[in-house]
Design an enzyme around this catalytic site. Structure first.
Site, mmCIF file in Angstrom:
data_model
loop_
_atom_site.group_PDB
_atom_site.id
_atom_site.type_symbol
_atom_site.label_atom_id
_atom_site.label_comp_id
_atom_site.label_asym_id
_atom_site.label_seq_id
_atom_site.Cartn_x
_atom_site.Cartn_y
_atom_site.Cartn_z
ATOM 1 N N LYS A 64 0.846 -1.199 0.000
ATOM 2 C CA LYS A 64 0.000 0.000 0.000
ATOM 3 C C LYS A 64 0.881 1.248 0.000
ATOM 4 O O LYS A 64 2.079 1.177 0.288
ATOM 5 C CB LYS A 64 -0.924 -0.003 1.218
ATOM 6 C CG LYS A 64 -0.210 0.012 2.564
ATOM 7 C CD LYS A 64 -1.205 -0.055 3.698
ATOM 8 C CE LYS A 64 -0.483 -0.031 5.049
ATOM 9 N NZ LYS A 64 -1.434 -0.023 6.169
ATOM 10 N N ARG B 285 -10.948 0.738 14.382
ATOM 11 C CA ARG B 285 -10.904 1.412 13.084
ATOM 12 C C ARG B 285 -11.960 0.762 12.190
ATOM 13 O O ARG B 285 -13.062 1.266 12.064
ATOM 14 C CB ARG B 285 -9.502 1.330 12.466
ATOM 15 C CG ARG B 285 -8.453 2.145 13.189
ATOM 16 C CD ARG B 285 -7.180 2.302 12.377
ATOM 17 N NE ARG B 285 -6.725 1.052 11.765
ATOM 18 C CZ ARG B 285 -5.542 0.914 11.163
ATOM 19 N NH1 ARG B 285 -4.704 1.941 11.078
ATOM 20 N NH2 ARG B 285 -5.193 -0.242 10.639
ATOM 21 N N TYR C 23 17.990 29.469 9.801
ATOM 22 C CA TYR C 23 16.856 30.288 10.211
ATOM 23 C C TYR C 23 16.631 30.190 11.719
ATOM 24 O O TYR C 23 16.685 29.106 12.299
ATOM 25 C CB TYR C 23 15.589 29.836 9.496
ATOM 26 C CG TYR C 23 15.558 30.168 8.031
ATOM 27 C CD1 TYR C 23 15.513 31.493 7.596
ATOM 28 C CD2 TYR C 23 15.569 29.163 7.072
ATOM 29 C CE1 TYR C 23 15.473 31.806 6.245
ATOM 30 C CE2 TYR C 23 15.528 29.459 5.718
ATOM 31 C CZ TYR C 23 15.482 30.781 5.313
ATOM 32 O OH TYR C 23 15.444 31.084 3.978
ATOM 33 N N MET D 189 14.179 24.527 3.358
ATOM 34 C CA MET D 189 13.417 23.900 2.283
ATOM 35 C C MET D 189 14.290 22.997 1.420
ATOM 36 O O MET D 189 13.882 21.887 1.050
ATOM 37 C CB MET D 189 12.762 24.961 1.403
ATOM 38 C CG MET D 189 11.927 24.380 0.267
ATOM 39 S SD MET D 189 11.184 25.631 -0.786
ATOM 40 C CE MET D 189 9.919 26.277 0.306
#
Length: 371
Positions: free
Chosen positions: A35, A130, A256, A304
């Site tokens: 999956k 679930r 940062y 990033m």
């Protein structure tokens, strides 16, 4: 030239991990759970390495079609079953088995018209809450399915919520045994954690085990045990290179927010990997990383496209890392040194599962070094 970051999938590790599962459950059949596009590894990439499994388990009909297109003719199980009536026609056409966990799915089967009867796995909610029928309703659901001409075989399954922890599986196993007593059909109980930790009990092994994260080299019960304890090999390596080096003095800050302050003169390396590549933003100072096979740490905040690493351990070892030095974010370095994805995930407050699945689309992925 492209950025130097790359994810490498190792076929030998996938094969070794599947063998490890079979060692734990030599008498059971194995579902290879693929999956989420094989936990981010890519179904098409892992297929040849995992085709020694007895079946493949997944969620998505498109992925099931893809497996048939790759030439797989064995069992495929839809772990969440069907979502709408027309899915049943595709199940018939592709020969898919599917989980039934609610009355609505039984209703869809009852209304379905097909010449090909369905093989279903009736799911018990043994306490995870679930999916699945409550224990007091399980046998009536089985009876409804058994009365349908559209169903030719009913297997029985449940999912343990605490196979990886101290609570264990005993209460949920007992609930399953009570609910299924005297019912015919193959059983499937074990996920990866139960397969490694509890499969010595034949009633737990049952007929099918569902091997998921274990196939990809992550320990399902980390930090209680690491992958090495279970004899697992990392199936994915995320690696990049240094693209810069900075010399710091005491009091200099990094990145940062000035999250890291140099305690004294030191060198840091700038690696071409950031949160836009799928590396966790929350993996701050102290997160383990390998540079030229030597263990060191991330310093400062992940950006990033970049992160920064402490080069002090390499210099202490007499090495001179610089532009182009190999950086292993997780997996196996060229030297053979291994950094567990579970350790990195723990530093970021998450799980190895998430890091595998979150690998960004912009990261090139190779299989054994081939695109």
């Amino acid at each position: 030239m492209p950025r130097p970051i790359q994810a490498r999938i190792h076929s030998s590790a996938l094969q070794a991990n599947l063998r490890r599962v079979r060692q734990s459950v030599p008498d059971a059949k194995v579902w290879a759970v693929v999956k989420a596009n094989a936990y981010g590894h890519g179904i098409a990439r892992v297929f040849e390495s995992l085709r020694g499994a007895d079946g493949f388990a997944l969620l998505d009909l498109a992925e099931a079609q893809g497996l048939r297109g790759l030439g797989w003719r064995g069992p495929i199980l839809l772990l969440e079953g069907v979502f709408e009536p027309r899915d049943l026609e595709l199940c018939s056409r592709l020969g898919l088995w599917h989980v039934v966990h609610c009355d609505e799915q039984i209703d869809m089967l009852a209304a379905h018209r097909s010449q090909a009867p369905q093989h279903v796995f009736l799911k018990l909610n043994a306490g995870m809450n679930r999916l699945g029928f409550a224990p007091q309703r399980y046998r009536s659901a089985w009876a409804r399915l058994g009365a349908l001409a559209q169903v030719d075989e009913i297997s029985l399954m449940a999912h343990f919520s605490d196979a990886d922890g101290p609570r264990g599986i005993a209460p949920q196993l007992a609930a399953f045994v009570r609910a299924t007593q005297d019912l015919p059909g193959a059983r499937s109980l074990c996920n990866s954690a139960a397969t490694l930790r509890h499969a010595a009990d034949a009633s737990v092994r049952a007929d099918w085990v569902r091997a998921g994260i274990v196939l990809y080299g992550s320990a399902p019960d980390f930090p209680g045990h690491d992958a090495g304890h279970w004899g697992l090999q990392p199936a994915m390596t995320l690696a990049t290179r240094l693209i810069g080096v900075q010399q710091l003095q005491a009091g200099d800050t990094v990145g940062y927010g000035a999250r890291f302050v140099a305690p004294g003169p030191m060198a840091i390396g700038v690696a071409a990997c950031g949160y836009a590549d799928g590396y966790p933003l929350h993996c701050g100072t102290g997160t383990p990383v390998l540079v030229d096979g030597i263990r060191t740490r991330v310093v400062g905040r992940v950006s990033m496209d970049m992160l920064t690493v402490d080069l002090t351990p390499l210099q202490r070892a007499g090495l001179q890392p610089g532009f182009g030095s190999e950086v292993t974010l997780w997996g196996r370095a060229s030297s053979g040194a291994v950094l567990s994805i579970d350790e990195v995930a723990q530093a970021g407050g998450t799980l190895g599962y998430e890091l595998m699945c979150a690998l960004a689309q912009r990261v090139p992925v190779t299989l054994d070094g081939r695109a």
